[in-house]
Design an enzyme around this catalytic site. Structure first.
Site, PDB file in Angstrom:
ATOM      1  N   GLY A  56       0.825  -1.195   0.000  1.00 17.01           N
ATOM      2  CA  GLY A  56       0.000   0.000   0.000  1.00 17.01           C
ATOM      3  C   GLY A  56       0.862   1.249   0.000  1.00 17.01           C
ATOM      4  CB  SER A  75      -0.909  -7.862   0.383  1.00 14.33           C
ATOM      5  OG  SER A  75      -1.474  -7.138  -0.695  1.00 14.33           O
ATOM      6  CB  THR A 113       7.300  -0.234  11.179  1.00 16.81           C
ATOM      7  OG1 THR A 113       7.046  -0.345   9.765  1.00 16.81           O
ATOM      8  CG2 THR A 113       8.788  -0.357  11.434  1.00 16.81           C
ATOM      9  NE  ARG A 147      -1.877  -0.361  14.843  1.00 20.10           N
ATOM     10  CZ  ARG A 147      -1.343   0.756  14.361  1.00 20.10           C
ATOM     11  NH1 ARG A 147      -0.071   0.751  13.987  1.00 20.10           N
ATOM     12  NH2 ARG A 147      -2.058   1.854  14.249  1.00 20.10           N
ATOM     13  CD  GLU A 175       2.767  -1.274  20.825  1.00 25.29           C
ATOM     14  OE1 GLU A 175       2.355  -0.095  20.846  1.00 25.29           O
ATOM     15  OE2 GLU A 175       3.080  -1.850  19.775  1.00 25.29           O
ATOM     16  CG  HIS A 192       4.082   1.812  18.429  1.00 23.77           C
ATOM     17  ND1 HIS A 192       2.884   1.168  18.614  1.00 23.77           N
ATOM     18  CD2 HIS A 192       3.999   2.388  17.196  1.00 23.77           C
ATOM     19  CE1 HIS A 192       2.105   1.346  17.561  1.00 23.77           C
ATOM     20  NE2 HIS A 192       2.765   2.092  16.679  1.00 23.77           N
TER      21      HIS A 192
END
Length: 313
Positions: free
Chosen positions: A150, A171, A230, A232, A261, A280
């Site tokens: 994307g 994907s 990077t 989820r 987290e 994060h």
């Protein structure tokens, strides 16, 4: 009006926007809440809450216990941690802010380079009084696999080409024509894992993608491969990844996101020598934070005037 700003880990929110213009009582919460009970207890007296991305969850059960909450502002244009339908039923307005993704793209490459050239180990060696440790690898001629081509995945692939890397992609919705138009070779899911020297994940978390990278997929990867996430944390089966790193079935993982987290203090990913871990910070950049908080102030002012902007439903 009482405003709560949540999860301001760096204590910068008040300095990045004109909160005084709202003529309100503003309270900053720096630390993460332990659970729903802590959220409800802390926010019971606030009419307006500003949430930093998805750090604090607002499911139906939480929103139903905050009868005084009238406006919930999330930084960014979407927030999967907020039950929008429950907010609508409760009469809570939900607004978003502007956003741009290039800080995450830049961090992705910082992680790739750190893992490939063993940067954390070299920095630690120098600080301990040592010198060169281990042998890193260069990227030119290597294969970059992009899981999710994307907006962010495409930007990561463009930088990969500048390093002289070959790019492959897969994907669930990607087509060969789409991949070719973005400068990548379309491959099957299994080929992506088997051929990648660096595999970077850029997917939206959903029921369909949760746990997509599991023990089977990790088992297809080269023993010299680097896995980068990077996006989820739950996209990757964390237990399977820890097993692959511990058993050295892949060379390393470079991670900015996790199942839980903040990452618990005793978590194995904090100490594994072949894990490059950041807390994060993909979107944690001054210029983006300025957009977040400036727009949050605008959202609150517009809502107070009866003309809410950037509403999410």
């Amino acid at each position: 009006m009482r405003i709560a700003i949540l999860d301001d880990y760096q204590d910068v929110a008040l300095s990045l926007a004109d909160w005084d213009s709202l003529r309100a009582e503003v309270h900053v919460f720096r630390d993460a809440f332990e659970d729903e009970e802590a959220v409800v207890a802390a926010l019971a007296e606030y009419e307006v809450v500003v949430a930093m991305r998805e750090r604090t969850r607002f499911p139906s059960s939480t929103l139903g216990r905050l009868p005084g909450l009238k406006l919930l502002v999330t930084t960014g244009p979407v927030n999967a941690a907020i039950d929008l339908e429950a907010a609508r039923r409760a009469g809570i307005t939900v607004c978003g802010t502007g956003y741009f993704g290039y800080p995450t793209v830049e961090l992705t490459w910082a992680l790739i380079l750190s893992a490939a050239r063993l940067v954390p180990q070299q920095v630690d060696s120098v600080r301990r009084g040592g010198w060169q440790e281990g042998l890193g690898t260069s990227l030119r001629g290597a294969t970059l696999g992009v899981l999710g081509l994307g907006r962010l995945g495409t930007a990561v692939a463009e930088i990969g080409r500048a390093f002289g890397m070959r790019t492959i992609a897969w994907s669930q919705n990607l087509t060969p024509a789409d991949a070719q138009a973005k400068g990548a070779e379309y491959v099957s899911q299994d080929e992506l894992f088997a051929r990648s020297d660096v595999l970077s994940i850029h997917l939206v978390l959903s029921d369909r993608t949760r746990g997509l990278v599991g023990e089977r997929e990790l088992g297809l990867m080269k023993s010299t491969a680097i896995l980068v996430n990077t996006s989820r944390g739950p996209l990757v089966d964390e237990a399977a990844l820890i097993g692959a790193l511990t058993g050295k079935r892949i060379a390393s993982a470079a991670l900015d996101v996790f199942d839980r987290e903040p990452l618990p203090a005793g978590h194995p990913l904090r100490t594994l020598p072949n894990a490059v871990v950041t807390p994060h910070i993909g979107y944690v950049a001054r210029d983006l934070y300025e957009v977040f908080y400036r727009d949050a102030v605008e959202d609150i002012a517009a809502w107070s005037a009866g003309t809410p902007v950037r509403t999410l439903f």
